[in-house]
Design an enzyme around this catalytic site. Structure first.
Site, short mmCIF file in Angstrom:
data_model
loop_
_atom_site.label_atom_id
_atom_site.label_comp_id
_atom_site.label_asym_id
_atom_site.label_seq_id
_atom_site.Cartn_x
_atom_site.Cartn_y
_atom_site.Cartn_z
N TRP A 331 0.83 -1.21 0.00
CA TRP A 331 0.00 0.00 0.00
C TRP A 331 0.87 1.26 0.00
CZ3 TRP A 331 -0.52 4.22 3.25
CH2 TRP A 331 -1.63 5.03 3.04
N HIS A 332 2.00 1.19 0.67
CA HIS A 332 2.85 2.37 0.78
C HIS A 332 3.59 2.68 -0.51
CE1 HIS A 332 2.17 1.93 5.13
NE2 HIS A 332 2.53 3.19 5.21
N GLY A 333 3.74 1.73 -1.38
CA GLY A 333 4.43 2.01 -2.64
C GLY A 333 4.59 0.77 -3.49
#
Length: 491
Positions: A331-333
């Site tokens: 989700w963060h990258g």
């Protein structure tokens, strides 16, 4: 447009608050905020405003359909259609997120194994898409679970998704938490004062502290550093840049949450706290209860628990945690370092769950507090190195540089100069990531209430003076410093 800009602070926000204040009808107030929210989002990502509107419309239609099928329980087909509506709506939102955020990443993986496609597509990530997608998914799922009623006004659903307070930088706000505020809310002098104070604190945290941290980090080892550069940084320089990044990412993330909560209070919205001084945690488990609380609770409530949580034995629980933390990283990258970062914390959370927390309980409260905090800070420290760099070669060389394994010097004139020039600043930011200032303020207030009336006046004066001073200092920093990074663009 971002909160930490002169355009927002001195033009956009005052005009928004002025227009909002002269309107008395709640429907017109919602239209006012929606209008400004769409302008705010279009300013940052005009080509992708339609994507947000489509996602909100799909969620609006899906929730209404789920509500309709739920109320007609006597028809067996409608129960099936209810499940289909949920599946289609959630899948459509995640597909939109996946196309824009992960297409290039998946193509790179496929190209590595097959050589195709020859050209990796470069798709610009719509700002804030991860935040508003998760919000819309939580809304639809909550309607399905019967926790809230479906909203039959598309404008309210769009306002929920696009609220400029939090649409591009969080926190992830659940519809049920502001459903009443969307229909009826009031503001008064107290809430306005609290909102302004909270916003000014967040603005100062971002412009004065976080941006200065980012500038020092850039001078020592920028984010785009090569493995060669990482291997040449001094031992002391490596430790400084890693510790500062650890401090910076908290100050930056929490600053935007502070500003969002403050903006909400100014217009009657009550957003939950998103950060609770995570660096004082005595375990990694506690750290994730204090860090980005809205994201952690989202994955808990909408993924971990539906997968079975801890109800199906330890093996299934470990598997559920693995899925959650792999997806948390992703989700963060869209990069392998983020997946590894998520799994890195998964390993320590498993260790704690299996035996480490039980061991800590046996060593006494004082030893637990000291050892637990040191252990947690070390784990989180190396975790942020994984988070910061996508190139594993850079990560490897930087870790070696931390311990002088690259033949790098312990320090040099440049590193010493940075330390001497910023020594007081380093002390300030270390204090800023602890609840020390908050505890002092509470002490002053409680002392005044219980013992000396003079302290009440002193506290009230501070409440007025400090936000003004912070706003002034933030303005000076924005005028004099062109380096104002916005880390949320990757989300």
């Amino acid at each position: 447009m971002v909160f930490s800009s002169l355009l927002f602070v001195y033009i956009f926000l005052p005009i928004n608050l002025l227009c909002y204040a002269v309107i008395s009808d709640i429907k017109k107030k919602n239209i006012c905020i929606l209008f400004f929210s769409l302008i705010f989002y279009a300013w940052s990502s005009p080509a992708y405003l339609l994507i947000m509107m489509v996602s909100a419309f799909v969620s609006y239609i899906g929730a209404v359909a789920i509500d309709k099928f739920t109320k007609d329980e006597e028809n067996p087909k409608h129960l099936r259609n209810r499940n289909l509506a949920l599946g289609f709506t959630v899948a459509a939102n995640l597909l939109i997120l996946g196309v824009f955020k992960y297409t290039g990443f998946l193509c790179e993986i496929f190209n590595y194994f097959t050589g195709l496609p020859k050209v990796i597509p470069e798709i610009i990530l719509p700002v804030g898409i991860s935040f508003y997608t998760f919000q819309l998914v939580s809304y639809v799922v909550d309607v399905y679970r019967g926790e809230i009623e479906a909203e039959h006004n598309y404008g309210r659903v769009l306002l929920y998704a696009s609220l400029f307070h939090q649409c591009i930088a969080g926190p992830i706000v659940r519809y049920k938490d502001i459903a009443d505020d969307l229909k009826e809310r009031k503001t008064n002098i107290t809430s306005m004062n609290d909102g302004i104070s909270r916003f000014c604190v967040g603005l100062a945290k971002k412009t004065i502290l976080a941006n200065t941290c980012a500038s020092i980090i850039k001078d020592i080892l920028p984010d785009e550093a090569t493995a060669s550069l990482a291997s040449q940084v001094t031992v002391l320089g490596a430790w400084i840049t890693c510790i500062l990044y650890m401090i910076y990412i908290y100050l930056d993330f929490s600053a935007y949450s502070d500003m969002a909560i403050g903006l909400g209070k100014m217009t009657g919205f009550q957003y939950k706290e998103n950060f609770n001084y995570p660096y004082i945690s005595k375990s990694v488990t506690e750290f994730w209860r204090r860090w980005h609380i809205s994201l952690s609770t989202f994955f808990r409530d909408y993924l971990y628990i539906p997968l079975g949580g801890n109800r199906r034995g330890i093996k299934r629980q470990i598997f559920n945690m693995f899925v959650v933390w792999a997806l948390t990283g992703l989700w963060h990258g869209a990069s392998f370092n983020f997946i590894l970062w998520g799994l890195y914390f998964f390993v320590f959370l498993c260790i704690e769950k299996l035996f480490l927390l039980k061991l800590f309980d046996k060593i006494g409260n004082i030893a637990k507090a000291v050892i637990g905090r040191i252990y947690t800070l070390i784990v989180v420290f190396f975790g942020w190195i994984l988070f910061r760099f996508e190139d594993f070669a850079v990560i490897k060389e930087l870790v070696k540089s931390l311990f002088g394994l690259n033949g790098n010097a312990f320090t040099n004139l440049e590193t010493n100069t940075i330390i001497l020039n910023n020594f007081i600043f380093f002390i300030v930011v270390i204090i800023a990531v602890t609840p020390a200032v908050k505890m002092l303020a509470n002490k002053i207030r409680s002392f005044g209430v219980n013992k000396e009336v003079a302290f009440v006046y002193f506290y009230n004066v501070l409440n007025v003076v400090i936000p003004v001073v912070l706003l002034f200092l933030s303005t000076v920093c924005l005028i004099g410093n062109s380096y104002n990074p916005f880390i949320y663009f990757r989300f």
